[in-house]
Scaffold this motif. Structure first.
Motif, mmCIF file in Angstrom:
data_model
loop_
_atom_site.group_PDB
_atom_site.id
_atom_site.type_symbol
_atom_site.label_atom_id
_atom_site.label_comp_id
_atom_site.label_asym_id
_atom_site.label_seq_id
_atom_site.Cartn_x
_atom_site.Cartn_y
_atom_site.Cartn_z
ATOM 1 N N SER A 33 2.089 4.630 -6.685
ATOM 2 C CA SER A 33 0.921 5.427 -6.286
ATOM 3 C C SER A 33 1.152 6.926 -6.503
ATOM 4 O O SER A 33 0.194 7.678 -6.664
ATOM 5 C CB SER A 33 0.565 5.155 -4.823
ATOM 6 O OG SER A 33 1.687 5.355 -4.007
ATOM 7 N N VAL A 72 0.851 -1.178 0.000
ATOM 8 C CA VAL A 72 0.000 0.000 0.000
ATOM 9 C C VAL A 72 0.890 1.232 0.000
ATOM 10 O O VAL A 72 1.694 1.437 0.906
ATOM 11 C CB VAL A 72 -0.946 0.017 1.213
ATOM 12 C CG1 VAL A 72 -1.735 1.318 1.252
ATOM 13 C CG2 VAL A 72 -1.889 -1.176 1.153
ATOM 14 N N GLY A 73 0.739 2.027 -1.046
ATOM 15 C CA GLY A 73 1.515 3.255 -1.154
ATOM 16 C C GLY A 73 0.632 4.450 -0.867
ATOM 17 O O GLY A 73 -0.591 4.333 -0.776
ATOM 18 N N ALA A 74 1.286 5.600 -0.692
ATOM 19 C CA ALA A 74 0.546 6.839 -0.457
ATOM 20 C C ALA A 74 0.663 7.707 -1.699
ATOM 21 O O ALA A 74 1.760 8.000 -2.159
ATOM 22 C CB ALA A 74 1.103 7.565 0.757
ATOM 23 N N GLY A 75 -0.493 8.108 -2.219
ATOM 24 C CA GLY A 75 -0.508 8.930 -3.420
ATOM 25 C C GLY A 75 -0.234 10.385 -3.123
ATOM 26 O O GLY A 75 0.129 10.750 -1.999
ATOM 27 N N LEU A 76 -0.416 11.229 -4.128
ATOM 28 C CA LEU A 76 -0.077 12.645 -3.988
ATOM 29 C C LEU A 76 -0.893 13.306 -2.879
ATOM 30 O O LEU A 76 -0.443 14.242 -2.227
ATOM 31 C CB LEU A 76 -0.323 13.370 -5.309
ATOM 32 C CG LEU A 76 0.649 13.013 -6.437
ATOM 33 C CD1 LEU A 76 0.312 13.802 -7.690
ATOM 34 C CD2 LEU A 76 2.087 13.257 -6.018
ATOM 35 N N ASP A 127 6.854 5.435 -5.147
ATOM 36 C CA ASP A 127 6.298 4.199 -5.687
ATOM 37 C C ASP A 127 5.205 4.546 -6.697
ATOM 38 O O ASP A 127 4.967 5.728 -6.982
ATOM 39 C CB ASP A 127 5.777 3.276 -4.579
ATOM 40 C CG ASP A 127 4.682 3.913 -3.750
ATOM 41 O OD1 ASP A 127 3.952 4.763 -4.290
ATOM 42 O OD2 ASP A 127 4.555 3.567 -2.566
ATOM 43 N N ASN A 181 -0.835 -1.650 -4.253
ATOM 44 C CA ASN A 181 -0.060 -1.991 -5.439
ATOM 45 C C ASN A 181 0.209 -3.495 -5.447
ATOM 46 O O ASN A 181 0.907 -4.014 -4.599
ATOM 47 C CB ASN A 181 1.258 -1.209 -5.425
ATOM 48 C CG ASN A 181 1.912 -1.164 -6.788
ATOM 49 O OD1 ASN A 181 1.245 -1.388 -7.804
ATOM 50 N ND2 ASN A 181 3.197 -0.885 -6.818
ATOM 51 N N PHE A 217 -3.155 3.319 -1.999
ATOM 52 C CA PHE A 217 -3.197 2.587 -3.263
ATOM 53 C C PHE A 217 -2.582 1.213 -3.067
ATOM 54 O O PHE A 217 -1.396 1.100 -2.777
ATOM 55 C CB PHE A 217 -2.446 3.343 -4.360
ATOM 56 C CG PHE A 217 -2.403 2.573 -5.645
ATOM 57 C CD1 PHE A 217 -3.559 2.426 -6.404
ATOM 58 C CD2 PHE A 217 -1.236 1.959 -6.080
ATOM 59 C CE1 PHE A 217 -3.541 1.689 -7.575
ATOM 60 C CE2 PHE A 217 -1.227 1.215 -7.250
ATOM 61 C CZ PHE A 217 -2.375 1.081 -8.006
ATOM 62 N N TYR A 255 5.547 -1.585 -12.425
ATOM 63 C CA TYR A 255 4.736 -1.244 -11.257
ATOM 64 C C TYR A 255 5.512 -1.339 -9.946
ATOM 65 O O TYR A 255 4.987 -0.967 -8.899
ATOM 66 C CB TYR A 255 3.502 -2.153 -11.195
ATOM 67 C CG TYR A 255 2.668 -2.077 -12.439
ATOM 68 C CD1 TYR A 255 1.959 -0.913 -12.759
ATOM 69 C CD2 TYR A 255 2.607 -3.141 -13.326
ATOM 70 C CE1 TYR A 255 1.219 -0.819 -13.922
ATOM 71 C CE2 TYR A 255 1.862 -3.054 -14.496
ATOM 72 C CZ TYR A 255 1.175 -1.891 -14.778
ATOM 73 O OH TYR A 255 0.446 -1.803 -15.941
ATOM 74 N N GLY A 256 6.714 -1.881 -10.000
ATOM 75 C CA GLY A 256 7.537 -1.962 -8.792
ATOM 76 C C GLY A 256 6.968 -2.886 -7.730
ATOM 77 O O GLY A 256 6.940 -2.541 -6.560
#
Lengths: 202, 409
Positions: B406, A47-51, B404, A58, A56, A105-106
């Motif tokens: 996102s 789980v990433g943090a968007g802007l 990343d 992933n 998100f 997508y890493g």
């Protein structure tokens, strides 16, 4: 065939999927026992943090053709077409990181793993919980997700659902995008906080 | 349809797979001088260092030639190609005709031409057989190894020998190894890491002769110095194997010039892999990126086009990822541009931090990247370089260790 479908707008970033994923890939398959295992199980969904600090999840897209598979030096990455899943054979993996360079997508990580030869660092990514699915369970991330960001569904059904949601936004009674009110509010608050923070810093 | 593929490396094999995917009845002939089953060439350095056994080199279980219904013609090189009459003449005298030809002949390691170069234990490092020869020499006991060249092959050889606990001296022309792949900061980090493991480096000198009876004992340098060495690996680069093509038959610069469909200047003759010169995506000019993943993709695309399915190749992109003892290094595209007039370079971290990244932008397009450690997200940057996607978020975000996928949504 059902697969895990990601609805990023519904993710609140709670990271329960990560915990469930790690536990599902532990030898014990239990969260409580997993923390005592060596190697410690790690999540394959990230789980990433968007802007706007929105969450998100992933997850490996199981691309077809898969760039990681084409780039794998050791022939360790293969596709199970029936399961719509790209797998890594830990015995063949040589930990060269070519897959990480190929993945747009890493999603690849490199560490020791319960399913790999002991002491060997290998490339690890989502396997669509094939072991769980074989037992009639659904993938751990989708099972644990509370907001519908990760659902286990037929692709055609999910697409139809999405189309209906978009159509509904055109009606006078616009329940925006099928998003639960609480999630929509939470996301709006996050955006507002980020914007306010940026304004104060300026 | 009769397809002929010169070369059984990854470009040739992937072309055959693509052709077979499209056409179950076409005849596929494959010529190669290597008789070993199709194998992973980059893995030979893992065999040299001893982390993987030689038996793991073959890429396919079973007989890939039988499985794909390929007629293999192995153990012979192509001596001559007749582009007009559409046949190749092999060194052993046989002729094979074709309707479509793929030249995936790869490249050959450059040899060193100095007195004594024919002595024993002086090797190149290109094929699985080369590494078997290295291992046979090592099994008899090696004290001092000498590696010529600090490019990818020289570096891999030195790294593998150091892992075996052999003392290695490396002769290079730049101040640090991998000067073509990384920038000075990353280069110094790599050099330091290798020196800590016993590598000694000599800059700006070259070998003028070798000494020994049957096997090499000493190398005499042009500086007047002599070095004791009982094993030499020459990493002086590679040249495309195109000796069988007569001048002016096919347009050749350094490699065979190909169009986006990987077709050469002669219709029905395609080229892929180390022998093909296509458009470099980061440089925006013709270039040979002689790397395995590029050969794998080009082979597949060439195969589709040969079988009649038009697929364009977006161009090639130089990229490498290496694990160097405690360092993980990934480099993509224009990693170390010279004369960077319209390029913007952003750097962060370094030796002290233990993490380093450098990104090269051409206005809002990412064209190059060097990452040292924490390389897991490097593939996203690689995709951005390859697809020339304008960067719409603050460039600093791409530099962050928390970057990343996102961040791009």
């Amino acid at each position: 065939m059902k697969q895990v479908i990601v609805n990023p707008e519904k993710c609140v970033g709670c990271m329960q999927c990560m915990l469930a994923c790690a536990a599902a890939h532990a030898t014990s398959e239990s969260l409580f026992a997993a923390v005592h295992e060596t190697p410690k199980p790690r999540p394959r969904v990230h789980v990433g943090a968007g802007l706007f600090n929105q969450g998100f999840p992933n997850r490996c897209r199981h691309c077809d053709p898969a760039p990681c598979q084409l780039a794998c030096l050791a022939g360790a990455i293969f596709r199970d077409a029936a399961a719509h899943t790209v797998f890594i054979n830990p015995d063949r993996c040589i930990n060269c990181a070519s897959c990480a360079m190929a993945c747009p997508y890493g999603v690849l990580r490199f560490h020791e793993e319960a399913a790999a030869p002991p002491g060997k660092t290998v490339a690890v990514k989502c396997d669509n919980c094939d072991a769980r699915v074989a037992r009639g369970q659904i993938p751990a991330c989708a099972e644990v997700c509370k907001t519908g960001a990760l659902v286990y569904d037929e692709m055609t059904h999910a697409m139809n659902e999405k189309t209906r949601q978009v159509a509904r936004t055109m009606s006078s009674d616009a329940a925006a995008q099928g998003l639960p009110d609480t999630v929509a509010l939470y996301n709006t608050l996050k955006q507002a906080t980020m914007k306010a923070g940026a304004a104060i810093r300026r | 349809m009769k397809h002929l593929i010169i070369g059984n490396g990854i470009a040739g094999i992937n072309a055959a797979r693509a052709i077979r995917e499209m056409d179950t009845s076409a005849a596929i002939f494959m010529v190669s001088d290597e008789t070993f089953p199709p194998y992973s060439r980059p893995m030979i350095s893992y065999v040299l260092e001893g982390s993987e056994p030689h038996e793991k080199l073959p890429l396919f279980a079973g007989n890939i030639y039988e499985d794909l219904d390929i007629t293999p013609v192995l153990g012979h090189r192509v001596a001559h190609l007749d582009v007009k009459k559409k046949f190749v003449h092999l060194e052993n005298g046989t002729d094979i005709d074709f309707q479509k030809l793929l030249i995936a002949s790869g490249a050959d390691a450059r040899h060193i031409r100095v007195p004594g170069a024919e002595l024993g234990n002086i090797f190149t490092m290109r094929t699985q057989k080369d590494v078997l020869d290295h291992l046979a020499a090592i099994s008899l006991g090696i004290k001092n190894a000498l590696v010529l060249g600090g490019g990818l092959v020289g570096f891999k050889a030195a790294h593998a020998l150091l892992k075996r606990g052999i003392k290695v001296t490396m002769l290079i022309t730049s101040a640090y190894p991998l000067a073509m792949q990384v920038d000075p900061t990353a280069g110094r980090m790599i050099l330091k890491e290798l020196q800590a493991r016993g590598l000694s480096v000599k800059v700006g000198v070259s070998v003028s002769s070798f000494d020994g009876e049957t096997r090499v004992k000493k190398a005499c340098l042009d500086s007047g110095e002599t070095l004791d060495c009982d094993l030499v690996i020459v990493g002086k680069g590679v040249d495309p194997s195109l000796g069988f093509i007569a001048e002016n038959d096919i347009e050749i610069d350094y490699g065979i010039l190909v169009d986006p469909y990987l077709c050469s200047s002669v219709s029905d003759i395609y080229a892929a892999g180390d022998a093909a010169e296509s458009m470099d995506i980061a440089r925006q000019k013709r270039w040979i990126n002689a790397i395995w993943p590029e050969a794998a993709i080009q082979g597949r695309i060439a195969g589709y086009n040969m079988a009649g399915r038009k697929v364009a190749c977006p161009g090639s992109l130089g990229r490498n990822v290496m694990r160097i003892f405690g360092l993980d290094v990934m480099t993509v595209g224009l990693a170390n541009p010279d004369g960077a007039d319209d390029l913007e370079i952003i750097q962060a971290g370094g030796e002290k931090a233990g993490v380093y990244r450098s990104l090269v932008f051409c206005r809002d397009i990412l064209v190059g990247a060097v990452l040292v450690n924490q390389i897991e997200q490097g593939g996203i940057l690689r995709a951005m370089i390859e697809n020339r996607i304008p960067v719409r978020i603050p460039k600093a975000y791409l530099m962050s260790l928390h970057f990343d996928y996102s961040k791009l949504l």
